[in-house]
Design a protein around this motif. Structure first.
Motif, PDB file in Angstrom:
ATOM      1  N   ARG A   1      48.104  76.451 140.595  1.00 44.27           N
ATOM      2  CA  ARG A   1      48.964  76.708 139.450  1.00 44.27           C
ATOM      3  C   ARG A   1      50.102  77.658 139.810  1.00 44.27           C
ATOM      4  O   ARG A   1      51.161  77.635 139.186  1.00 44.27           O
ATOM      5  N   LEU A   2      49.873  78.499 140.833  1.00 44.61           N
ATOM      6  CA  LEU A   2      50.918  79.416 141.288  1.00 44.61           C
ATOM      7  C   LEU A   2      51.783  78.806 142.384  1.00 44.61           C
ATOM      8  O   LEU A   2      52.617  79.501 142.978  1.00 44.61           O
TER       9      LEU A   2
ATOM     10  N   ALA B   1      46.893  85.429 143.279  1.00 48.15           N
ATOM     11  CA  ALA B   1      45.944  84.356 143.020  1.00 48.15           C
ATOM     12  C   ALA B   1      44.513  84.862 143.106  1.00 48.15           C
ATOM     13  O   ALA B   1      43.665  84.528 142.265  1.00 48.15           O
TER      14      ALA B   1
ATOM     15  N   ASP C   1      52.412  84.990 135.933  1.00 53.65           N
ATOM     16  CA  ASP C   1      51.361  84.286 136.664  1.00 53.65           C
ATOM     17  C   ASP C   1      50.089  84.174 135.836  1.00 53.65           C
ATOM     18  O   ASP C   1      49.369  83.172 135.918  1.00 53.65           O
TER      19      ASP C   1
ATOM     20  N   THR D   1      50.697  81.364 133.517  1.00 53.18           N
ATOM     21  CA  THR D   1      50.739  80.071 134.204  1.00 53.18           C
ATOM     22  C   THR D   1      49.404  79.720 134.846  1.00 53.18           C
ATOM     23  O   THR D   1      48.930  78.583 134.749  1.00 53.18           O
ATOM     24  N   GLY D   2      48.784  80.693 135.513  1.00 52.41           N
ATOM     25  CA  GLY D   2      47.594  80.398 136.291  1.00 52.41           C
ATOM     26  C   GLY D   2      46.298  80.422 135.518  1.00 52.41           C
ATOM     27  O   GLY D   2      45.323  79.767 135.929  1.00 52.41           O
TER      28      GLY D   2
ATOM     29  N   VAL E   1      43.562  78.224 140.358  1.00 49.52           N
ATOM     30  CA  VAL E   1      44.538  79.276 140.090  1.00 49.52           C
ATOM     31  C   VAL E   1      45.659  79.248 141.125  1.00 49.52           C
ATOM     32  O   VAL E   1      46.850  79.344 140.791  1.00 49.52           O
TER      33      VAL E   1
ATOM     34  N   ALA F   1      44.866  74.823 132.559  1.00 53.82           N
ATOM     35  CA  ALA F   1      44.264  75.763 133.506  1.00 53.82           C
ATOM     36  C   ALA F   1      43.022  76.438 132.940  1.00 53.82           C
ATOM     37  O   ALA F   1      41.966  76.446 133.580  1.00 53.82           O
TER      38      ALA F   1
END
Length: 320
Positions: free
Chosen positions: A91-92, A142, A204, A207-208, A88, A214
């Protein structure tokens, strides 16, 4: 006279901006005390209703075999959860090597187990990582997203396991699931901050957690970590004398793990013991035995987090 009339008139001084209202720390402190008091009240009610023997018995039934199992399973689940955190965080856009993540996660688990609030270890690792990476907000998000992913898998597993069970068990699962969702919302609102940041938070999440490269890894790591927690709980139940098949005990385990996400506890103690005792009583196994099993699991969880104490000592020596 003409020169005086043509002289520009000085503009009146601009008053300084009004100070922003201070955060309501009093309400936050009051809520923190309420959570602790409710958790302590649950423990006190269990002692009043079932006696203190269940807590003492939970310590007595643990042997060297269970301690070794807790350390081994704790290592596996910590590495899995730390891997999820790494996935995670990266990914951030944050750097987080697996070795460092495992050490920080162990420290967080230990602090969560020994400090009253039950989440201060997670707060510490989030703030530390964010500051070291130069982006405190991303570091906090995160950790929040990583914990949300774990809770989401527990809820999903609870639905799958309990939907075929008796209606009372499904009711417990729904109640605990809603409570966990409320907890996640409260954690996110408190840790992430103002409303203006919610858009960044949702981005986020996309994305994460939800990206194609992911979510499969996050889901797999979370499922494997959950399997480890379930296994340790079953070991604690067996040590407490529950010899029923694992399939019969599994619904109780899942509901108890959901209850652990409730914010009203004292270092993790309270809802887990109360729900396990109720579930054992509902299944005809005896509330006292359920209390013993939950206490045994809580102690084994503390044992599993003990390497975190060593990590704290090592970090202090490095800082000295």
């Amino acid at each position: 006279m003409t020169a005086m009339l043509e002289r520009p008139v000085a503009a009146p001084p601009v008053p300084p901006p009004a100070p922003e209202p201070a955060p309501r720390r009093g309400n936050a402190r009051l809520w923190a005390w309420v959570k602790l008091l409710v958790g302590a009240g649950i423990v006190g009610a269990l002692v009043w209703k079932l006696g203190a023997a269940g807590f003492v018995e939970g310590l007595r039934v643990i042997s060297v075999t269970e301690v070794a199992a807790a350390l081994g399973i704790g290592l596996a689940t910590t590495v899995l959860c730390a891997g999820r955190w790494c996935l995670v965080a990266r990914r951030l856009g944050l750097r987080l090597p697996l070795g460092r993540a495992v050490g920080d996660y162990y420290r967080a688990l230990f602090l969560n187990a020994v400090l009253p609030a039950g989440v201060l270890g997670d707060v510490q690792r989030a703030v530390r990582h964010g500051r070291e990476e130069g982006d405190l907000g991303a570091g906090v998000r995160a950790v929040v997203l990583e914990r949300m992913a774990g809770q989401a898998v527990v809820i999903a597993a609870g639905v799958v396991v309990l939907v075929a069970g008796p209606a009372r068990e499904v009711g417990f699962a729904v109640l605990a699931g809603v409570a966990v969702l409320v907890l996640v919302y409260m954690m996110a609102r408190k840790l992430i901050g103002a409303r203006s940041r919610w858009r960044r938070t949702f981005e986020d999440v996309r994305t994460g957690l939800l990206a194609r490269d992911a979510w499969p890894g996050v889901a797999l790591l979370s499922a494997l970590a959950l399997a480890g927690h379930v296994t340790l709980f079953l070991i604690a139940m067996h040590a407490a004398g529950a010899d029923q098949p694992a399939g019969q005990l599994l619904p109780i385990v899942v509901v108890a793990l959901l209850a652990m996400g409730l914010p009203v506890n004292v270092g993790g103690w309270g809802p887990r013991e109360g729900v396990t005792a109720l579930m054992f009583a509902a299944a005809g196994l005896g509330a006292a035995q359920g209390l013993t099993a939950a206490v045994a699991y809580g102690l084994l969880g503390l044992v599993a987090s003990l390497p975190g104490a060593l990590m704290l000592l090592v970090r202090r020596e490095r800082l000295a």
